[in-house]
Design a protein around this motif. Structure first.
Motif, PDB file in Angstrom:
ATOM      1  N   LEU A 191     -12.074  27.282 -29.324  1.00 44.83           N
ATOM      2  CA  LEU A 191     -13.372  26.325 -29.558  1.00 44.83           C
ATOM      3  C   LEU A 191     -13.520  25.861 -30.922  1.00 44.83           C
ATOM      4  CD1 LEU A 191     -15.839  25.078 -28.294  1.00 44.83           C
ATOM      5  CD2 LEU A 191     -16.946  27.401 -28.277  1.00 44.83           C
ATOM      6  N   ARG A 192     -13.647  26.827 -31.791  1.00 47.98           N
ATOM      7  CA  ARG A 192     -13.914  26.496 -33.325  1.00 47.98           C
ATOM      8  C   ARG A 192     -12.806  25.220 -33.658  1.00 47.98           C
ATOM      9  NH1 ARG A 192     -16.097  29.135 -37.196  1.00 47.98           N
ATOM     10  NH2 ARG A 192     -17.549  30.909 -36.629  1.00 47.98           N
ATOM     11  N   TRP A 193     -11.749  25.482 -33.138  1.00 42.37           N
ATOM     12  CA  TRP A 193     -10.666  24.299 -33.504  1.00 42.37           C
ATOM     13  C   TRP A 193     -10.855  23.209 -32.880  1.00 42.37           C
ATOM     14  CZ3 TRP A 193      -6.615  22.515 -29.927  1.00 42.37           C
ATOM     15  CH2 TRP A 193      -5.616  21.657 -30.630  1.00 42.37           C
ATOM     16  N   ALA A 194     -11.197  23.167 -31.576  1.00 43.52           N
ATOM     17  CA  ALA A 194     -11.826  21.920 -30.713  1.00 43.52           C
ATOM     18  C   ALA A 194     -12.763  21.212 -31.582  1.00 43.52           C
ATOM     19  CB  ALA A 194     -11.986  22.184 -29.358  1.00 43.52           C
ATOM     20  N   ILE A 195     -13.809  22.061 -31.782  1.00 41.62           N
ATOM     21  CA  ILE A 195     -15.191  21.431 -32.477  1.00 41.62           C
ATOM     22  C   ILE A 195     -14.850  20.670 -33.701  1.00 41.62           C
ATOM     23  CG2 ILE A 195     -17.335  22.042 -33.491  1.00 41.62           C
ATOM     24  CD1 ILE A 195     -17.733  24.059 -31.515  1.00 41.62           C
ATOM     25  N   SER A 196     -13.881  21.261 -34.492  1.00 43.11           N
ATOM     26  CA  SER A 196     -13.623  20.762 -35.798  1.00 43.11           C
ATOM     27  C   SER A 196     -12.752  19.502 -35.602  1.00 43.11           C
ATOM     28  CB  SER A 196     -12.582  21.635 -36.630  1.00 43.11           C
ATOM     29  OG  SER A 196     -11.318  21.938 -36.255  1.00 43.11           O
ATOM     30  N   ALA A 197     -12.000  19.356 -34.426  1.00 44.39           N
ATOM     31  CA  ALA A 197     -11.104  18.280 -34.406  1.00 44.39           C
ATOM     32  C   ALA A 197     -12.007  16.975 -33.518  1.00 44.39           C
ATOM     33  CB  ALA A 197      -9.821  18.626 -33.341  1.00 44.39           C
ATOM     34  N   ALA A 198     -12.947  17.407 -32.587  1.00 42.50           N
ATOM     35  CA  ALA A 198     -13.665  16.548 -31.851  1.00 42.50           C
ATOM     36  C   ALA A 198     -14.386  15.290 -32.546  1.00 42.50           C
ATOM     37  CB  ALA A 198     -14.840  17.148 -31.092  1.00 42.50           C
ATOM     38  N   ALA A 199     -14.392  14.218 -32.119  1.00 41.74           N
ATOM     39  CA  ALA A 199     -15.342  13.070 -32.708  1.00 41.74           C
ATOM     40  C   ALA A 199     -16.891  13.325 -32.410  1.00 41.74           C
ATOM     41  CB  ALA A 199     -14.812  11.892 -32.012  1.00 41.74           C
ATOM     42  N   THR A 200     -17.226  14.271 -31.557  1.00 45.08           N
ATOM     43  CA  THR A 200     -18.408  14.142 -31.459  1.00 45.08           C
ATOM     44  C   THR A 200     -18.726  15.494 -30.427  1.00 45.08           C
ATOM     45  OG1 THR A 200     -20.793  13.331 -31.106  1.00 45.08           O
ATOM     46  CG2 THR A 200     -19.111  12.721 -29.590  1.00 45.08           C
ATOM     47  N   THR A 201     -19.883  16.306 -30.377  1.00 42.43           N
ATOM     48  CA  THR A 201     -20.024  17.284 -29.421  1.00 42.43           C
ATOM     49  C   THR A 201     -21.440  17.088 -28.969  1.00 42.43           C
ATOM     50  OG1 THR A 201     -18.608  18.795 -30.565  1.00 42.43           O
ATOM     51  CG2 THR A 201     -20.025  19.872 -29.582  1.00 42.43           C
ATOM     52  N   THR A 202     -21.582  17.460 -27.828  1.00 45.15           N
ATOM     53  CA  THR A 202     -22.931  17.540 -27.110  1.00 45.15           C
ATOM     54  C   THR A 202     -23.294  18.729 -26.623  1.00 45.15           C
ATOM     55  OG1 THR A 202     -22.428  16.700 -25.041  1.00 45.15           O
ATOM     56  CG2 THR A 202     -22.772  14.983 -26.766  1.00 45.15           C
ATOM     57  N   GLY A 203     -24.570  19.068 -26.456  1.00 38.73           N
ATOM     58  CA  GLY A 203     -24.992  20.354 -25.733  1.00 38.73           C
ATOM     59  C   GLY A 203     -26.027  19.912 -24.608  1.00 38.73           C
ATOM     60  N   CYS A 204     -26.184  20.667 -23.603  1.00 38.19           N
ATOM     61  CA  CYS A 204     -27.244  20.330 -22.527  1.00 38.19           C
ATOM     62  C   CYS A 204     -28.562  20.958 -23.043  1.00 38.19           C
ATOM     63  CB  CYS A 204     -26.963  20.950 -21.068  1.00 38.19           C
ATOM     64  SG  CYS A 204     -26.851  22.734 -21.244  1.00 38.19           S
ATOM     65  N   GLY A 243     -19.209  27.014 -35.893  1.00 38.76           N
ATOM     66  CA  GLY A 243     -18.908  25.967 -36.999  1.00 38.76           C
ATOM     67  C   GLY A 243     -19.242  24.591 -36.544  1.00 38.76           C
ATOM     68  N   LEU A 244     -20.263  24.225 -35.539  1.00 39.07           N
ATOM     69  CA  LEU A 244     -20.644  22.980 -35.279  1.00 39.07           C
ATOM     70  C   LEU A 244     -21.468  22.601 -36.278  1.00 39.07           C
ATOM     71  CD1 LEU A 244     -20.868  20.577 -33.298  1.00 39.07           C
ATOM     72  CD2 LEU A 244     -23.007  21.825 -32.457  1.00 39.07           C
ATOM     73  N   ILE A 245     -21.566  21.462 -36.871  1.00 40.42           N
ATOM     74  CA  ILE A 245     -22.285  20.741 -37.768  1.00 40.42           C
ATOM     75  C   ILE A 245     -23.131  19.598 -37.006  1.00 40.42           C
ATOM     76  CG2 ILE A 245     -22.625  19.151 -39.898  1.00 40.42           C
ATOM     77  CD1 ILE A 245     -20.225  20.883 -41.116  1.00 40.42           C
ATOM     78  N   GLY A 246     -24.119  19.364 -36.760  1.00 38.26           N
ATOM     79  CA  GLY A 246     -24.899  18.372 -36.075  1.00 38.26           C
ATOM     80  C   GLY A 246     -24.899  18.700 -34.471  1.00 38.26           C
ATOM     81  N   GLY A 247     -24.428  17.642 -33.842  1.00 36.28           N
ATOM     82  CA  GLY A 247     -24.415  17.744 -32.263  1.00 36.28           C
ATOM     83  C   GLY A 247     -25.697  16.911 -31.809  1.00 36.28           C
ATOM     84  N   GLU A 248     -25.423  16.601 -30.536  1.00 36.45           N
ATOM     85  CA  GLU A 248     -26.439  15.844 -29.816  1.00 36.45           C
ATOM     86  C   GLU A 248     -26.695  16.332 -28.565  1.00 36.45           C
ATOM     87  OE1 GLU A 248     -26.854  11.129 -28.226  1.00 36.45           O
ATOM     88  OE2 GLU A 248     -25.787  11.767 -29.923  1.00 36.45           O
ATOM     89  N   VAL A 249     -28.216  16.554 -28.239  1.00 36.84           N
ATOM     90  CA  VAL A 249     -28.365  16.851 -26.937  1.00 36.84           C
ATOM     91  C   VAL A 249     -28.209  15.882 -25.774  1.00 36.84           C
ATOM     92  CG1 VAL A 249     -30.394  17.730 -25.249  1.00 36.84           C
ATOM     93  CG2 VAL A 249     -30.075  18.700 -27.647  1.00 36.84           C
ATOM     94  N   VAL A 250     -27.560  15.981 -24.931  1.00 37.60           N
ATOM     95  CA  VAL A 250     -27.495  15.312 -23.775  1.00 37.60           C
ATOM     96  C   VAL A 250     -27.771  16.146 -22.325  1.00 37.60           C
ATOM     97  CG1 VAL A 250     -25.964  13.652 -22.111  1.00 37.60           C
ATOM     98  CG2 VAL A 250     -25.627  13.617 -24.813  1.00 37.60           C
ATOM     99  N   PRO A 251     -28.992  16.128 -21.759  1.00 37.07           N
ATOM    100  CA  PRO A 251     -29.364  17.154 -20.957  1.00 37.07           C
ATOM    101  C   PRO A 251     -28.772  16.705 -19.390  1.00 37.07           C
ATOM    102  CG  PRO A 251     -30.857  15.239 -20.927  1.00 37.07           C
ATOM    103  CD  PRO A 251     -29.897  15.168 -22.128  1.00 37.07           C
TER     104      PRO A 251
END
Length: 412
Positions: free
Chosen positions: A152-165, A178-186
């Motif tokens: 998961l750490r590796w994928a977060i670092s590679a992802a263009a963007t990460t969302t959480g509910c 290690g996530l920096i930022g992130g956007e809520v998509v409920p």
């Protein structure tokens, strides 16, 4: 792009139909809405040993892909060594058949490890959407699996963007992964289902003359239904409250035994898994819906209760506190305090006017959480990620014969 201006998106989910649950419902609705917007969509999900191959649901192609992961024992490692090349071949074949512009992981697990490795090999963008799997998993898989934590750490670092509910979900990813930022998509909720249900319905049972309280979800410790059983058992016996639990899981028989031990008898009804139409039917008949989770990433049950216009009592631990307005469209309570849960529910059962007000406010709140709005949020993210200036020199045809172990966390 799949056609002029039509992106191809693979939604890579940890679980899907025929299994029931929040993630399964989320992905199904999102796939339908994205297709309605003109996006070409496939759903890729984990093959749980059912060997379903390629199926179709709601007009969307569904690919059930193997996701073997290494374990520590010699026998398990040998088994993984034999299974991994076949699994990687299946993932490469899925890519070549659909040729997606973007891989969008929904709920990270082994599906996310393989998707992240494939995205890197194929040089396509990766988007991650977390549904609370790091905090609300029934078996604490991220607490026990170093490989998944690293993945998961590796994928977060590679992802263009990460969302959480929800914001609590993103906060956990920031603190531990290690996530920096992130956007809520409920999560979302649609109109009341019109399809006929194949599950048990209220009219199928004799529930007696008293009120009934409803809980819906996986019958696992994280969902806190044992706490709800204790709370109902502690209510005024003259109310003759019946507790109905919809769902299935490893705690089913333990809950039955707990209810018997506390004297609930036939006032505890375990009605089994419920499809969406059955959930709606039960909620419209219930006097109160209670969500007693010890940890809750979001709580789609809250939206379903709102849609039904049924008063909601929700856990204060986790996601619901970020969108339920206490005392307005629901009541928030710490479910570990079973006496407090009992008091709140009892007071609502004695106060029809307050139940009606909570239900009406919930119906109004539900309109803010349409699946169309959820899909629009994802579509905007996809469009941003796929802008030419963000894509870089992507070569979507270069899917090598190498396996995920060569590029992903299993090699580190």
């Amino acid at each position: 792009m799949g056609g002029v201006g039509r992106p191809r998106i693979a939604l890579v989910t940890s679980s899907y139909h025929p299994h029931l649950g929040g993630v399964e419902s989320h992905v199904r609705h999102v796939a339908r809405e994205l297709r309605g917007r003109g996006t070409e969509v496939e759903v890729w999900t984990v093959d749980r040993g059912e060997h379903l191959g390629v199926t179709e649901l709601d007009g969307t192609v569904v690919r059930h892909l193997p996701t073997p992961m290494p374990a520590r024992s010699g026998r398990a490692l040998m088994s993984f060594g034999l299974a991994a090349p076949r699994a990687w071949k299946a993932w490469r074949s899925a890519f070549r058949a659909f040729h997606p512009d973007l891989l969008h992981v929904q709920c990270f697990g082994p599906n996310g490890v393989y998707a992240a490795a494939l995205a890197r090999r194929a040089r396509v963008p990766l988007v991650l959407s977390s549904h609370g799997e790091t905090t609300a998993d029934d078996h604490d898989v991220f607490g026990t699996s170093a490989l998944l934590r690293l993945g998961l750490r590796w994928a977060i670092s590679a992802a263009a963007t990460t969302t959480g509910c929800s914001e609590p979900v993103l906060e956990d990813l920031r603190n531990r992964f290690g996530l920096i930022g992130g956007e809520v998509v409920p999560n979302g909720v649609g109109p009341a289902p019109t399809k006929t249900s194949s599950s048990v319905l209220p009219d199928d049972l004799d529930l007696g003359d008293g009120p009934f309280v409803l809980g819906v979800g996986r019958l696992e410790m994280t969902k806190g239904f044992d706490l709800l059983v204790e709370a109902v058992a502690g209510m005024d016996p003259d109310l003759r409250v019946t507790l109905v639990l919809g769902g299935d899981g490893s705690q089913r028989e333990a809950l039955r035994s707990l209810g018997d031990g506390l004297g609930l008898g036939d006032r505890l009804r375990l009605v089994g898994p419920l499809d969406e139409a059955a959930v709606d039917a039960w909620m419209r008949r219930a006097d109160v819906v209670v969500m007693p989770s010890r940890r809750e990433a979001f709580g789609i049950v809250a939206l379903e209760a709102w849609r039904a216009g049924t008063p909601l009592v929700a856990t204060s631990l986790g996601g619901p506190a970020s969108f339920v307005t206490d005392g307005v469209d629901g009541v928030l309570v710490d479910p570990v305090n079973t006496a407090a849960v009992a008091h709140v529910v009892e007071s609502l059962l004695h106060d029809p006017a307050r139940r009606s007000a909570l239900g009406a406010a919930g119906e109004a709140s539900a309109r803010r959480y349409s699946w169309q709005a959820v899909a629009e949020s994802y579509a905007a993210l996809h469009a941003d990620v796929l802008r030419p200036e963000n894509e870089g020199a992507a070569d979507q045809g270069s899917v090598s014969a190498g396996g995920p172990g060569r590029e992903g966390p299993s090699s580190r």
